[in-house]
Each structure stands twice: as C-alpha cells, then as structure tokens.
Design an enzyme around this catalytic site. Structure first.
Site, PDB file in Angstrom:
ATOM      1  N   ASP A  72     -48.593  -0.599   6.309  1.00 33.11           N
ATOM      2  CA  ASP A  72     -49.061  -1.832   5.659  1.00 33.11           C
ATOM      3  C   ASP A  72     -49.565  -2.736   6.688  1.00 33.11           C
ATOM      4  OD1 ASP A  72     -48.956  -3.515   3.027  1.00 33.11           O
ATOM      5  OD2 ASP A  72     -48.245  -4.807   4.756  1.00 33.11           O
ATOM      6  N   ARG A  73     -50.697  -3.390   6.727  1.00 31.60           N
ATOM      7  CA  ARG A  73     -51.370  -4.259   7.662  1.00 31.60           C
ATOM      8  C   ARG A  73     -50.878  -5.579   7.520  1.00 31.60           C
ATOM      9  NH1 ARG A  73     -52.294  -0.503   4.385  1.00 31.60           N
ATOM     10  NH2 ARG A  73     -52.896  -2.103   2.941  1.00 31.60           N
ATOM     11  N   CYS A 123     -60.364  -3.339   2.840  1.00 28.27           N
ATOM     12  CA  CYS A 123     -59.019  -4.052   3.030  1.00 28.27           C
ATOM     13  C   CYS A 123     -59.329  -5.281   4.074  1.00 28.27           C
ATOM     14  CB  CYS A 123     -57.910  -3.183   3.798  1.00 28.27           C
ATOM     15  SG  CYS A 123     -56.531  -4.181   4.038  1.00 28.27           S
ATOM     16  N   ASN A 124     -59.083  -6.248   3.231  1.00 31.53           N
ATOM     17  CA  ASN A 124     -59.227  -7.721   4.012  1.00 31.53           C
ATOM     18  C   ASN A 124     -58.291  -7.605   5.479  1.00 31.53           C
ATOM     19  OD1 ASN A 124     -61.313  -9.408   2.569  1.00 31.53           O
ATOM     20  ND2 ASN A 124     -60.037  -8.775   0.871  1.00 31.53           N
ATOM     21  N   ALA A 133     -56.906  -5.432   7.073  1.00 29.18           N
ATOM     22  CA  ALA A 133     -57.430  -4.570   8.220  1.00 29.18           C
ATOM     23  C   ALA A 133     -58.435  -5.065   8.888  1.00 29.18           C
ATOM     24  CB  ALA A 133     -57.667  -3.228   7.540  1.00 29.18           C
ATOM     25  N   CYS A 164     -58.067 -10.723  -0.388  1.00 30.58           N
ATOM     26  CA  CYS A 164     -57.245  -9.613  -0.702  1.00 30.58           C
ATOM     27  C   CYS A 164     -57.839  -8.864  -1.789  1.00 30.58           C
ATOM     28  CB  CYS A 164     -55.907  -9.873  -0.907  1.00 30.58           C
ATOM     29  SG  CYS A 164     -54.808  -8.339  -1.001  1.00 30.58           S
ATOM     30  N   LYS A 193     -48.997  -4.447  -6.450  1.00 30.78           N
ATOM     31  CA  LYS A 193     -48.733  -3.088  -5.678  1.00 30.78           C
ATOM     32  C   LYS A 193     -47.612  -2.532  -5.957  1.00 30.78           C
ATOM     33  CE  LYS A 193     -50.944  -4.522  -1.285  1.00 30.78           C
ATOM     34  NZ  LYS A 193     -51.603  -3.253  -0.893  1.00 30.78           N
TER      35      LYS A 193
END
Length: 237
Positions: free
Chosen positions: A48-49, A85-86, A88, A199, A169
């Site tokens: 998870d970022r 993915c923002n 990331a 997101c 999620k």
C-alpha cells in the site's frame, strides 16, 4: 501487438476496472477492431502506497515493485505507461528516470483540466489518501495553474480515509451519504469552488449512475481522456 500502451493497475483493482470501462466508453468504436490495444498489469499485491508514506520505517516500500513493472513491461516497448494510482505518483520522478517510455502524469493532467474550465484564483480543494495530502502530491500542479489550494481539515480527512479504506477497499461499498457529507464540508465549510478527487477509489463515487457534480474533477476520468487521445494519435500515424 502494435501501438499498445501499458496500464499499471491494481491499486486498487475496482478503481482500475473503472479506468478500463472509461477508456472503452471513450473510444470511438463500431467494431472489435476499433478498440484500443493495451496491456493491463493488475498488480494487486503491491504494498500500500499511503501506508508506506505515512510510516516509512515500518512499511514495505512500493517503489521497487513499481520499478520492476516498468522494467519488465518496458521490454515489450509500449507507446506509453498509465499509472492508475494517485498516491503512487509520489514515486513519479524515479519511475520516469527508469525508462525512456513516456508515463502519463495524472495529477498534472487533472490540474490542467481544471484550468480549462475554471479561472485563476478559483478555490480548488483536494481530497485523497492521507499519504497523498500530507506529501502534497497534487499541490504544485494546482498552484502552478494559479488556483488557491484548499486542503481538507483533519475531520474531513478522517471521513475521506474511512470512505476510501473502510468502505470502498475493505467492503466494496460506495457510501453515497458519506461522500456527499465530505463534499458538503469541502464546498460549504471550506468554501471550495472545485474539488479534485485525488484518489481513484473516489472516482468510483462519481461513476454512480445519475451522479455527476460539475464542480468535481475526477483525475482518473481525465487520465482516460488523455489515454484515448494519445493512443489514437499513435494509431493514426
């Protein structure tokens, strides 16, 4: 396969599924052959970022996993990469340095899209994961367009985190009531004139049938627009 691009997805998977839906819907097609060529890497097991950005000493760094995708997929020679993915994008400079293949930059594209519809000086709010907000992943691009940048309060951020992680999620639940409460606080309490969804899980909220807020910008939808435009330009060369 000629003239294809590579989608680095799975962060999360449902949001990536929406991106695929978006590019397919935006592609002018009358038969199977009119759709775009792309490779989807749904790397769902990547660490998870946001968790890493909030506790680097205690979490697994996603960067080596992302670099591995760039290396292995780069060997196939796609025309460009899409990073769905923002958070990331915190690693964007390292990823860009690792390849000669272009990588679309979702936050930059979203800010430019906002500038096409709203004048300089507009109060633009940003909501997303805590990692995205605290590491100011969107901030320079919003500010470069001459907007007044508004961050969520701690209360709003906690609501956003609940919506992203606990609802979407963990449970795949699109909590419309909570989403509307968040937007209400951004617009009414913080006097935002525009809100950017930083997101891709939040993009799922804007995909609910009959629900489109003209003052909300969905960066993943903007990314899909640019993906289709760029892919078609390569096809037509």
């Amino acid at each position: 396969m000629d003239n294809f691009f590579t989608i680095i997805g799975g962060m999360g998977t449902m949001a990536t599924e929406l991106y695929i839906k978006q590019i397919n819907q935006k592609t002018p097609a009358k038969n199977d052959q009119d759709y775009l060529n792309y490779v989807l890497v749904n790397y769902s097991t990547i660490p998870d970022r946001s968790t890493y950005l909030m506790s680097k000493d205690e979490s697994i760094n996603p960067l080596p996993y992302l670099l591995n995708i760039i290396k292995t997929q780069g060997a196939l020679n796609p025309k460009f990469f899409v990073l769905t993915c923002n958070t990331a994008h915190y690693f964007f400079n390292e990823l860009e340095a690792a390849t000669e293949i272009p990588i679309l930059h979702m936050p930059r594209l979203a800010a430019k899209a906002a500038a096409k519809s709203f004048p300089k000086g507009t109060r633009v709010g940003i909501i997303g994961t805590e990692g995205t907000i605290k590491n100011q992943i969107y901030d320079p691009f919003i500010l470069n367009e001459g907007f007044n940048l508004i961050h969520p309060t701690l209360e709003i951020q906690q609501m956003v985190s609940t919506l992203i992680f606990d609802k979407i999620k963990q449970q795949n639940v699109l909590d419309v009531e909570l989403y509307n409460q968040i937007l209400s606080k951004m617009f009414d309490e913080l006097n935002c004139e525009v809100v950017i969804l930083g997101c891709t899980e939040l993009s799922l909220m804007e995909d609910i049938e009959g629900y489109k807020n003209p003052c909300v910008i969905d960066p993943q939808n903007v990314l899909a627009d640019e993906s289709v435009k760029l892919a078609l330009s390569y096809r037509n060369k």
